[in-house]
Scaffold this motif. Structure first.
Motif, PDB file in Angstrom:
ATOM      1  N   GLU A  34      -6.351   7.329   0.797  1.00  0.00           N
ATOM      2  CA  GLU A  34      -6.776   6.189  -0.041  1.00  0.00           C
ATOM      3  C   GLU A  34      -7.890   6.592  -1.011  1.00  0.00           C
ATOM      4  N   ARG A  77      -4.367   0.938   0.891  1.00  0.00           N
ATOM      5  CA  ARG A  77      -5.227   0.304  -0.128  1.00  0.00           C
ATOM      6  C   ARG A  77      -4.797  -1.154  -0.239  1.00  0.00           C
ATOM      7  N   LYS A 128       0.845  -1.186   0.000  1.00  0.00           N
ATOM      8  CA  LYS A 128       0.000   0.000   0.000  1.00  0.00           C
ATOM      9  C   LYS A 128       0.879   1.234   0.000  1.00  0.00           C
ATOM     10  N   HIS A 152       0.700  -0.399   5.166  1.00  0.00           N
ATOM     11  CA  HIS A 152      -0.309  -1.050   4.323  1.00  0.00           C
ATOM     12  C   HIS A 152      -1.313   0.028   3.925  1.00  0.00           C
ATOM     13  N   SER A 159      -7.091   0.052  11.694  1.00  0.00           N
ATOM     14  CA  SER A 159      -7.594  -0.184  10.343  1.00  0.00           C
ATOM     15  C   SER A 159      -8.945  -0.890  10.332  1.00  0.00           C
ATOM     16  N   SER A 181      -4.854  -2.483   6.322  1.00  0.00           N
ATOM     17  CA  SER A 181      -5.273  -1.240   5.671  1.00  0.00           C
ATOM     18  C   SER A 181      -6.787  -1.121   5.750  1.00  0.00           C
ATOM     19  N   GLN A 182      -7.261   0.097   5.914  1.00  0.00           N
ATOM     20  CA  GLN A 182      -8.705   0.321   5.974  1.00  0.00           C
ATOM     21  C   GLN A 182      -9.368  -0.101   4.672  1.00  0.00           C
ATOM     22  N   HIS A 183      -8.708   0.179   3.575  1.00  0.00           N
ATOM     23  CA  HIS A 183      -9.246  -0.148   2.255  1.00  0.00           C
ATOM     24  C   HIS A 183      -9.521  -1.645   2.155  1.00  0.00           C
TER      25      HIS A 183
END
Lengths: 353, 468
Positions: free
Chosen positions: A164, A146, A22, A144, B357, B377-379
């Motif tokens: 993001e 996306r 990411k 990290h 996250s 990651s949040q995504h």
């Protein structure tokens, strides 16, 4: 859990082109010509005494797992590290778990375990993290972001989760995949890599940064994701490296420094003590670089081109929307503030007429 | 008394459904996809005060019970050079010989008879009159002031014209082959005569397929379907009978090449089922299976009766078409979601270093939630939570459809126990008889093993061909 995570990291290290890191894009602008590497300002509490500079600048998670450590020693380290965690910071237990996942190769349960750094170094890294508030992302050398694991190190801004959303905005632009895009102040190159991976055969990203440390890290991330053919990294301040692209860009993306200078002393220690001032200091009212970017937009974008800037939030974005609409109404349309996931007007977007 | 009346209305609805118009396929392919036009009744009820006075004396909500051929219709019928038409050929009483006999009169008589049957099944007079009415409406200058109404009228007219054209073309083809054959004989052209005779024989086969297609011309006939079986009163014996009926339909569907899956099953306490639903996936599954709606009666010496007495049991059958693509995927709208992430409470962005996250997603209309925190990651956590939420909502949709089916079956059982359609007698003699068509066979075992097509086709042709 830990073993499989370590295995994933191991596989990731072996297959850089197929990683899911990411990357974070950050703008770094020098206020003046400086030496080749921007060092982290010393934190008030550590004073620099007793802190040794890291000999190896390779991010921890990318180093070879060449240090055998007995399982019993690793278990003892885990106990000592956990005991250092204050009750007020329970999230550090999660950080410890992630640190071990990144530091160990494939099978963390093996005896001896193979680590990417000597156990003594891990102790030192953990101590600096807990005591000196050194960002966890600098400890493990990645963030990290996306679907990417972005390599980062001191001197490069850590990609933020709010950012993001910028990639999603790019993907909504009609015909974005065939366009040429600029990522100004690319920092670690996160935005550049994420956008490049969505582009078609004709799409390109031009990533610029004034910081040589950022240029190095961005180049590393572009190579790790095999985006060398799509991302061109140019060293320089804002638009200066893009003279040959005037009027040709489909989009301009930037996450410039936007924190007002007077707010810098109050920043969270992980940020204020350790992240590069060049990437944070937005000058008076945090608008210095944002206004500069607004000035140069109309000459680089082609008609219909899109721009998105990350900002400090409601007050700043509202000012910018009003400013652009007032001063450049004949050049831009649909200029608006866009909310982030915390309902803060984080972004300003618009289109070239 | 009340249930008897309801039974009649159920039968009326079934017959009304069977009378719905469909397209006649001009191709030779047996399972060619037929157009499903809009239901005539719904268009007849359109809220513009109905159709103009030119619609004639019939009530707009009921198809006419008899039709009168107008001179224009006769004038429009395809005919041979010497004036033969399908009607006159059918009226000549020519002997219909087996297909292998090269007798053009036999072939022509067979095709003419098929065309008359096809027209009957399509309710020919009705669609001619209806298309004339719609033509009048289409010529009104203010028609497109109401685009929705205009679109409906235009579509229905197009569908009817498609059927009319298809049948007329088939008749025209017959006339041309007859003329061609006569010409070949006059010219002593053996090759042409042979070719034409072969074409006539081919038309006989094609006509038989079109007859069958006309039976499956209802709006939903081409759909897949759910078949639901519910045991009647009588305890274990009835539940065992219900299970036998369900197995009969599973076997029938598999024989026809349909995909069968069990959607729902409520087992009986000792044996059999109380209720069950199977999904029958394939083209025209509903068109055929709708013939099975009603109560099935079994007479046998019950294996559950230690006294070895004869028992009579009942099972109710409902058939529901699966409309659309049959998908159970729930469509999630972004506006129905609330996405919750960690908030530092401050200005965020460059101000904060954040490693939280976790993401939680709430589907507001249903209250269903999904939380993910495994990714860094949040995504990625958002993507994982969305996948979990989609799965949970899909399960909810499947359960909702099953409930709708259960409601339908329950409703059926209340009004249909008097609507017996078939008796299966295993003792003291062996016979299966359809009470609607009087068709019967003396081998119950083959029927219970899924050999149902003759019963189904007899019912479909009887119910349509008896009309007017």
């Amino acid at each position: 859990m830990l073993a499989s995570a370590a295995a994933a990291v191991g596989v990731a290290a072996l297959l850089p082109g197929r990683l899911k890191p990411k990357p974070t894009p950050r703008l770094l602008k020098r206020l003046a010509t400086a030496s080749s590497s921007a060092s982290t300002p010393p934190s008030p509490r550590s004073g620099g005494a007793g802190v040794e500079a890291e000999a190896d600048t390779t991010p921890l998670f990318l180093r070879p797992a060449a240090h055998p450590v007995a399982a019993a020693s690793l278990a003892a380290f885990r106990r000592r590290a956990a005991e250092l965690v204050p009750d007020s910071a329970p999230h550090l237990h999660r950080h410890l778990r992630w640190l071990l996942a990144d530091a160990a190769a494939r099978d963390a349960g093996a005896d001896p375990a193979l680590l990417r750094a000597p156990l003594g170094d891990l102790e030192s890294l953990w101590l600096r993290h807990v005591r000196d508030r050194r960002p966890f992302q600098y400890v493990v050398g990645n963030e990290h972001w996306r679907d990417l694991v972005v390599a980062v190190r001191e001197g490069v801004l850590i990609p933020r989760p709010e950012t993001e959303a910028v990639v999603d905005m790019v993907a909504k632009v009609q015909g974005f995949e065939a366009g040429w895009w600029a990522d100004l102040g690319t920092g670690s190159g996160a935005i550049a890599v994420a956008v490049a991976r969505m582009l078609g055969p004709e799409g390109r990203v031009f990533a610029t940064d004034v910081s040589e440390v950022a240029i190095d890290v961005a180049r590393l991330n572009v190579q790790r994701y095999g985006m060398q053919d799509k991302v061109e990294i140019r060293h320089g301040s804002w638009f200066e490296p893009l003279e040959d692209l005037k009027g040709k860009l489909m989009g301009v993306i930037s996450n410039p420094p936007y924190i007002p200078t007077e707010d810098l002393p109050g920043l969270q220690p992980e940020v204020g003590w350790h992240e590069p001032k060049l990437a944070l200091d937005g000058g008076k009212d945090g608008l210095e670089h944002l206004l500069h970017l607004c000035e140069g937009l109309s000459s680089v974008l082609k008609p219909g081109g899109f721009f998105v800037f990350e900002t400090n939030g409601n007050k700043q974005s509202e000012f910018l929307v009003d400013f652009i609409q007032t001063k450049w109404d004949s050049s831009f349309r649909d200029v608006e503030a866009v909310l982030d996931f915390a309902d803060i007007k984080r972004f300003v977007t618009g289109y070239r007429r | 008394m009340a249930s008897r009346l309801l039974t009649r209305s159920t039968a009326a609805r079934l017959l009304s459904h069977l009378r719905s118009s469909g397209a006649l396929s001009p191709t030779h392919h047996h399972h060619h996809h037929l157009d499903n036009g809009a239901a005539l009744a719904s268009l007849l009820g359109l809220g513009r005060g109905g159709l103009p006075a030119a619609a004639g004396p019939w009530s707009p909500r009921d198809p006419p019970t008899r039709w009168f051929s107008s001179p224009a219709t006769v004038a429009e019928a395809p005919m041979t050079a010497d004036g033969l038409t399908v009607d006159s050929i059918a009226g000549k009483g020519w002997t219909i010989l087996p297909e292998a006999e090269s007798d053009w009169r036999s072939h022509a008589a067979a095709v003419a008879q098929s065309v008359k049957l096809i027209k009957k099944r399509l309710k020919w007079g009705w669609i001619l009159e209806r298309s004339r009415q719609l033509s009048v409406v289409l010529e009104r200058p203010d028609l497109w002031d109401d685009p929705v109404f205009a679109g409906k009228v235009s579509r229905e007219h197009g569908e009817l014209m498609g059927k009319i054209k298809s049948v007329n073309q088939f008749e025209q083809e017959l006339m041309e082959h007859i003329d061609m054959l006569r010409l070949a004989r006059e010219e002593d052209d053996n090759e042409l005569e042979t070719e034409t005779m072969r074409a006539l024989a081919e038309m006989r086969r094609s006509a038989k397929e079109k007859e069958l297609n006309a039976l499956l011309s209802g709006d939903n006939d081409s759909c897949s379907c759910f078949i639901e079986v519910q045991a009647g009163a009588g305890g274990t014996e009835s539940m065992d009978w219900a299970a036998m009926v369900m197995n009969m339909y599973s076997s029938w569907a598999q024989r026809r090449g349909y995909t069968v899956s069990i959607i729902e099953e409520m087992p009986g306490e000792i044996a059999g089922i109380k209720r069950a639903t199977i999904k029958v996936d394939g083209e025209y599954a509903f068109g055929y299976a709708k013939a099975e709606v009603g109560v099935h009666r079994l007479v046998r010496i019950s294996p559950f009766d230690s006294g070895k007495r004869r028992h009579t049991s009942f099972a109710a059958v409902a058939v529901v078409p699966i409309l659309g693509d049959g998908s159970t995927r729930y469509q999630i709208k972004d506006s129905d979601l609330r996405i919750e992430r960690f908030r530092s409470g401050g200005p965020g962005g460059q101000h904060a270093n954040c490693t939280e996250s976790a993401v939680r997603i709430v589907h507001i209309p249903t209250g269903i939630t999904a939380t993910c925190q495994n990714e860094r990651s949040q995504h990625m956590n958002k993507a994982s939570a969305m996948a979990v939420l989609q799965s949970r909502l899909d399960q909810l949709e499947i359960a909702r459809q099953a409930q709708m089916n259960a409601d339908h079956t329950q409703s059926l059982s209340e009004i249909s126990w008097g609507n017996q359609i078939r008796s299966y007698v295993l003792h003291p003699y062996r016979m299966v008889k359809d009470l609607r068509t009087n068709y019967e066979v003396s081998d119950p075992d083959s029927v219970l093993n899924g050999d149902l097509d003759d019963f189904i086709l007899n019912f479909l042709s009887t119910s349509l061909d008896e009309a007017d």
